[in-house]
Design a protein around this motif. Sequence first.
Motif, PDB file in Angstrom:
ATOM      1  N   PRO A 155      34.798  46.335  36.089  1.00 59.02           N
ATOM      2  CA  PRO A 155      34.488  47.834  37.232  1.00 59.02           C
ATOM      3  C   PRO A 155      33.021  48.747  36.088  1.00 59.02           C
ATOM      4  N   GLU A 156      32.546  48.735  35.384  1.00 54.03           N
ATOM      5  CA  GLU A 156      31.413  48.920  34.641  1.00 54.03           C
ATOM      6  C   GLU A 156      29.961  48.091  35.003  1.00 54.03           C
ATOM      7  N   GLY A 157      30.232  47.049  35.761  1.00 53.43           N
ATOM      8  CA  GLY A 157      29.395  46.490  36.081  1.00 53.43           C
ATOM      9  C   GLY A 157      28.593  45.606  35.109  1.00 53.43           C
ATOM     10  N   LEU A 159      41.495  35.839  41.055  1.00 54.04           N
ATOM     11  CA  LEU A 159      41.813  36.845  39.437  1.00 54.04           C
ATOM     12  C   LEU A 159      41.715  38.181  40.272  1.00 54.04           C
ATOM     13  N   ALA A 160      42.164  39.101  39.114  1.00 54.30           N
ATOM     14  CA  ALA A 160      41.882  40.754  39.828  1.00 54.30           C
ATOM     15  C   ALA A 160      41.173  41.610  38.769  1.00 54.30           C
ATOM     16  N   MET A 161      40.697  42.371  38.449  1.00 58.60           N
ATOM     17  CA  MET A 161      40.192  42.928  36.759  1.00 58.60           C
ATOM     18  C   MET A 161      41.464  43.981  37.419  1.00 58.60           C
ATOM     19  N   ILE A 162      41.748  45.047  36.317  1.00 54.78           N
ATOM     20  CA  ILE A 162      43.469  45.263  36.345  1.00 54.78           C
ATOM     21  C   ILE A 162      42.783  46.766  35.569  1.00 54.78           C
ATOM     22  N   GLY A 163      41.849  46.665  34.602  1.00 59.44           N
ATOM     23  CA  GLY A 163      40.898  47.497  33.745  1.00 59.44           C
ATOM     24  C   GLY A 163      39.616  46.470  32.733  1.00 59.44           C
ATOM     25  N   ARG A 164      39.449  47.661  32.423  1.00 55.76           N
ATOM     26  CA  ARG A 164      37.987  47.187  31.297  1.00 55.76           C
ATOM     27  C   ARG A 164      37.866  46.104  31.141  1.00 55.76           C
ATOM     28  N   PHE A 165      38.253  45.742  30.156  1.00 57.50           N
ATOM     29  CA  PHE A 165      39.019  44.404  29.667  1.00 57.50           C
ATOM     30  C   PHE A 165      40.230  43.954  29.675  1.00 57.50           C
ATOM     31  N   GLN A 166      40.529  43.749  30.812  1.00 57.55           N
ATOM     32  CA  GLN A 166      41.801  43.419  31.444  1.00 57.55           C
ATOM     33  C   GLN A 166      41.807  42.730  32.633  1.00 57.55           C
ATOM     34  N   PHE A 167      42.517  41.436  32.872  1.00 51.56           N
ATOM     35  CA  PHE A 167      42.371  40.774  34.022  1.00 51.56           C
ATOM     36  C   PHE A 167      43.875  40.011  34.163  1.00 51.56           C
ATOM     37  N   LYS A 196      31.482  52.591  23.172  1.00 50.73           N
ATOM     38  CA  LYS A 196      31.508  52.297  24.980  1.00 50.73           C
ATOM     39  C   LYS A 196      32.982  51.401  24.729  1.00 50.73           C
ATOM     40  N   LEU A 197      32.472  50.036  24.134  1.00 47.17           N
ATOM     41  CA  LEU A 197      33.522  49.033  25.029  1.00 47.17           C
ATOM     42  C   LEU A 197      35.471  49.658  24.015  1.00 47.17           C
ATOM     43  N   TYR A 198      34.991  50.175  23.116  1.00 40.96           N
ATOM     44  CA  TYR A 198      36.523  50.283  22.097  1.00 40.96           C
ATOM     45  C   TYR A 198      37.693  51.196  22.656  1.00 40.96           C
ATOM     46  N   PHE A 199      36.379  52.407  23.381  1.00 36.43           N
ATOM     47  CA  PHE A 199      37.634  53.664  23.298  1.00 36.43           C
ATOM     48  C   PHE A 199      38.340  54.204  22.206  1.00 36.43           C
TER      49      PHE A 199
END
Length: 562
Positions: A398-400, A444-452, A484-487
């Motif tokens: 999502p962040e490219g 496949l589909a991304m459903i979050g920044r680090f989840q698919f 920026k990655l962990y939130f």
Amino acid sequence: MAARFELSHAACGANRAGAGAVAWGRGGLVAFGSCRSVVLYDPQKRKVVGTLNGHTGRVNCVQWIYRNNGCQETELISGGSDKCLILWETRSGELVNNTRLEGHTEAVCALDVVSLANESSAESTLLVASAGSDSTVRIWSRHGMEVECLQTLQFGHGFVLDVSLSLLPGSDVPILACGGDDCRIHLYTQQDGQFQKQLVLRGHEDWIRGVEWAVCDGDLFLASCAQDCLIRIWKIHATSPPLLETGEDNAIGLKENIFTMKDNGGMDTSFAVTLDSVLAGHENWVYAVHWQPSFVTDDRREQPMRLLSASMDKTVILWAPDEESGVWLEQVRVGEVGGNTLGFFDCCFSPDGTMVLAHAFHGALHLWKQTSVNKREWTPEVVITGHFSSVQDVSWDPEGEFVITVGSDQTTRIFAPWKRGNQPEVTWHEVARPQIHGYDMQCLAMIGRFQFVSGADEKVLRVFTAPRNFMENFSSISGVSLEKLYFGQMIDLAEGATVPALGLSNKAVFQEDTAVQTTEEEENVNPSSQYCENYFQPRSLTEPPTEDHLLQNTLWPEVQKL
């Protein structure tokens, strides 16, 4: 205003083919077949610099063609499952489709090229030998723009798996070696424009997978490898005509296979073929052997002979003769460690002999470089990776900041940019392989920044979440800060993932699972710890991971089935 596009990254794997699937040119470019294309890869720039499209079937073999005294390649030839060969010629600094050689009735599986000097013309003649699944070896000649098939060698119901062309010692007479499924090496020499069989070399006890010529000190050497796990080195040199045996000489020596032929002047010349060495070091089928390219160093000394072999035992061995005794010994052994792999199909030297490239069963290229401090130490280097079968789906983060793909090779892969400190150059590489499955992947589909979510032929959707080790390595490789990655969610993350024996689901591994019990008392309390199935080992990376690391340590844990 029209948009402008330029290629930033090409990810691809090599085709599953035998000896000759990968070729490293003296100009520095690596050529290999990927699906129906010939890919040109620059190991120094770490990127694909060209793609040659012309075949309508899988590309099985490639070979660089050298002119101008062999200093620089100007042409490339490739053979494929579309039953034809294609000569690619350099025009304006780029390789373009030039000539198609058609005649085989089945797939082309091996080829070799030799350039012949022509006294009547300033332009040399190109001689090409190609082996096909139609049980034939075809000899092609190209002079100028004219191409013709000179001869077709029939092998009945057998198959020739590799061919190699060279010139006889001290002459300009071509010699052809053919290794096949009859466990024999067939030697042909050209007489009056036609290749005639001169000798059959016996010794191997299983299919011969690779043959290659090399010239050293005026003698001609032939290396052969087979499914009997052995490598044989044969030596050819000029000799006097055979005399009648008198029985007075009781000296013990190797048997010489002698053949006599007429040279261009009409004189009879005899050549002897002897078995020089048998190299036993591999524990499985040996698929390819390649000599180190000959070149002259800065102090004008020619490099010593060295031989490279690739085997299904997951190793690549570098062989060299001992300086004192001349006995061939194993100098270096590199290869794959762990993972669900099946060994190597092919290998080759870099032009200067300081790097080794190998092509594995799962389409991966492995690169090792000789260290400057210890000449016997070789370290793995970053090299191109990618799917070795069709890519079925692709999605952006999502962040490219990275791309995730799935393919029919049953893998899910993540590609991201590699930012090296303050250096302006940025190249893309595979940084993780979250899923290595037992079914062909389809979507496949991304459903979050680090989840698919991914789907395969098994008709089950699986949800994956990034582990802590991936986040840390992705940050150090791509230059994105961890904050920026962990939130603020790093506490609950697994360290990594592993696949249990006979399982399809990636099991989460936490930090306490990676701790190793050291005392004998603890082992007695928990005997199962002696047979731990946890293959994951957390690593801190500053550069893209190697194939071994991708296979075992970059999996994402599965959190849900749908």
